[in-house]
Design a protein around this motif. Structure first.
Motif, short mmCIF file in Angstrom:
data_model
loop_
_atom_site.label_atom_id
_atom_site.label_comp_id
_atom_site.label_asym_id
_atom_site.label_seq_id
_atom_site.Cartn_x
_atom_site.Cartn_y
_atom_site.Cartn_z
N ASP A 91 0.84 -1.20 0.00
CA ASP A 91 0.00 0.00 0.00
C ASP A 91 0.88 1.26 0.00
O ASP A 91 0.65 2.20 -0.76
N LEU A 92 1.93 1.23 0.83
CA LEU A 92 2.85 2.38 0.89
C LEU A 92 3.57 2.54 -0.44
O LEU A 92 3.69 3.66 -0.97
N ARG A 93 4.03 1.43 -0.99
CA ARG A 93 4.73 1.48 -2.29
C ARG A 93 3.80 2.01 -3.37
O ARG A 93 4.22 2.74 -4.25
N GLY A 94 2.53 1.61 -3.29
CA GLY A 94 1.55 2.09 -4.26
C GLY A 94 1.40 3.60 -4.18
O GLY A 94 1.36 4.30 -5.20
N ARG A 95 1.34 4.10 -2.96
CA ARG A 95 1.20 5.55 -2.76
C ARG A 95 2.41 6.31 -3.27
O ARG A 95 2.29 7.38 -3.86
N THR A 96 3.60 5.77 -3.02
CA THR A 96 4.82 6.50 -3.38
C THR A 96 5.23 6.27 -4.83
O THR A 96 6.28 6.74 -5.26
#
Ligand SMILES: [Zn+2]
Length: 344
Positions: free
Chosen positions: A307-312
């Motif tokens: 999820d974090l990787r998706g956001r960044t």
């Protein structure tokens, strides 16, 4: 998902006993150099907690871990205009209202080890010291990391030849002295470790997490070698500090030995180490006797990291992450640092 209610809504001025830990296994992807004065750093320690045979392990000092991670975060802060691309200069003047030096781009100047801005997510998370104008202790703790496997299996010495243009090592009878032997850390060497953030807000913790996930280049900064991948084993939110890097490394070694997964001359696969670490960490946490609000691991952890990787993956996402982190660091600065420096 990470339990956001665990985090402070604002960074407190004094320790408040909320520790957010990131448990990692760092893996070299190429030949790395973590050395001081030309030699790799090693330590003689027991192989395991149970197996008390002495072993020489490669060590990766604290600064060799945190400095590259800090610099990755600072690079992002500059790219997105949260700190200035300019260096500190003599002609710059402090802006009266905010007490900040601004660059030509209008962003605060935060010149690493020269003139820290004292208000960006980097300054507040990792700390700074600037002569008598103030200092802030790092809230991000890390410690020396030890290779899982023995030094003998984890290093390789290369002779780096610098031949003449003809490709030969001698000219007119004299042999080149440009031969240099360098000791390198082998690829797939694993360094289990814990990174701790004391009393962060959730935005500052995510800022640090993102730095660790993005950092690929560790070791001697003048070389192009030395890429690593940080595999996340778990995130632990607790009211105290948890086990040390050495304890984690030794316990993992014991468990892998019991599974027959340690072969003296071969690297241990990171997948194997991660799976075993997933079983070792819960019992280590029990032994620590701290109250654990959350231990994020397995599928839930993967979802959180993805999820974090998706956001960044988008500029908007990074902008949002840095905006939130900068808001929290600025709030801390305004409440506790600006006042203190005005008083002087
Ligand atoms: Zn700064």
């Amino acid at each position: 998902m990470i339990t956001t209610t665990f985090f402070h809504t604002a960074v407190p001025p004094r320790p408040m006993g909320r520790y957010a830990h990131m448990i990692v296994i760092r893996e070299t992807d190429s030949y790395a150099l973590f050395q001081t004065d030309g030699e790799l750093n090693t330590a003689r320690v027991a192989a395991g907690q149970r197996d008390q045979t002495m072993l020489t392990r490669l060590t990766m000092f604290k600064r060799k871990q945190t400095t590259p991670e800090r610099l990755i975060g600072r690079e992002l802060l500059r790219t997105y205009g949260f700190i200035s691309a300019d260096q500190a200069g003599e002609k710059q003047t402090k802006e009266a209202a905010t007490g900040l030096y601004l660059g030509k781009d209008g962003a605060p100047i935060c010149d690493y080890n020269v003139r820290f801005c004292m208000q960006c997510p980097d300054c507040i998370s990792y700390g700074f010291a600037i002569g008598d104008s103030g200092s802030e202790k790092s809230k991000v703790y890390s410690d020396t990391a030890y290779s899982l496997t023995a030094y003998e299996a984890s290093h390789e010495a290369f002779t780096l030849n610098a031949p003449y243009e003809s490709g030969t090592m001698s000219r007119q009878g004299s042999v080149t002295s440009r031969i240099n032997e360098q000791d390198h850390v082998r690829p797939q060497t694993l360094f289990p470790g814990v990174i701790t953030f004391r009393d962060p807000t959730s935005a500052l913790f995510i800022y640090m997490l993102n730095n660790v996930l993005r950092t690929r280049r560790y070791g001697a900064q003048t070389t192009r070698t030395g890429t690593m991948t940080n595999h996340v084993v778990g995130i632990v939110l607790s009211d105290g500090e948890i086990f040390s890097n050495l304890m984690f490394t030794q316990s993992l070694y014991d468990a892998l030995s019991a599974e027959g997964a340690i072969h003296p001359v071969e690297p241990v696969s990171s997948q194997r180490a991660l799976d075993t670490a997933g079983q070792v960490v819960p019992s280590l946490l029990r032994d620590d006797g701290v109250a654990v609000t959350q231990f994020l691991t397995g599928a839930e952890l993967t979802t959180t990291i993805n999820d974090l990787r998706g956001r960044t993956r988008s500029e908007d996402g990074v902008q949002e992450l840095l905006t939130a982190a900068s808001h929290d660091s600025r709030t801390y600065h305004d409440a506790y640092i600006k006042k203190a420096s005005k008083g002087k």
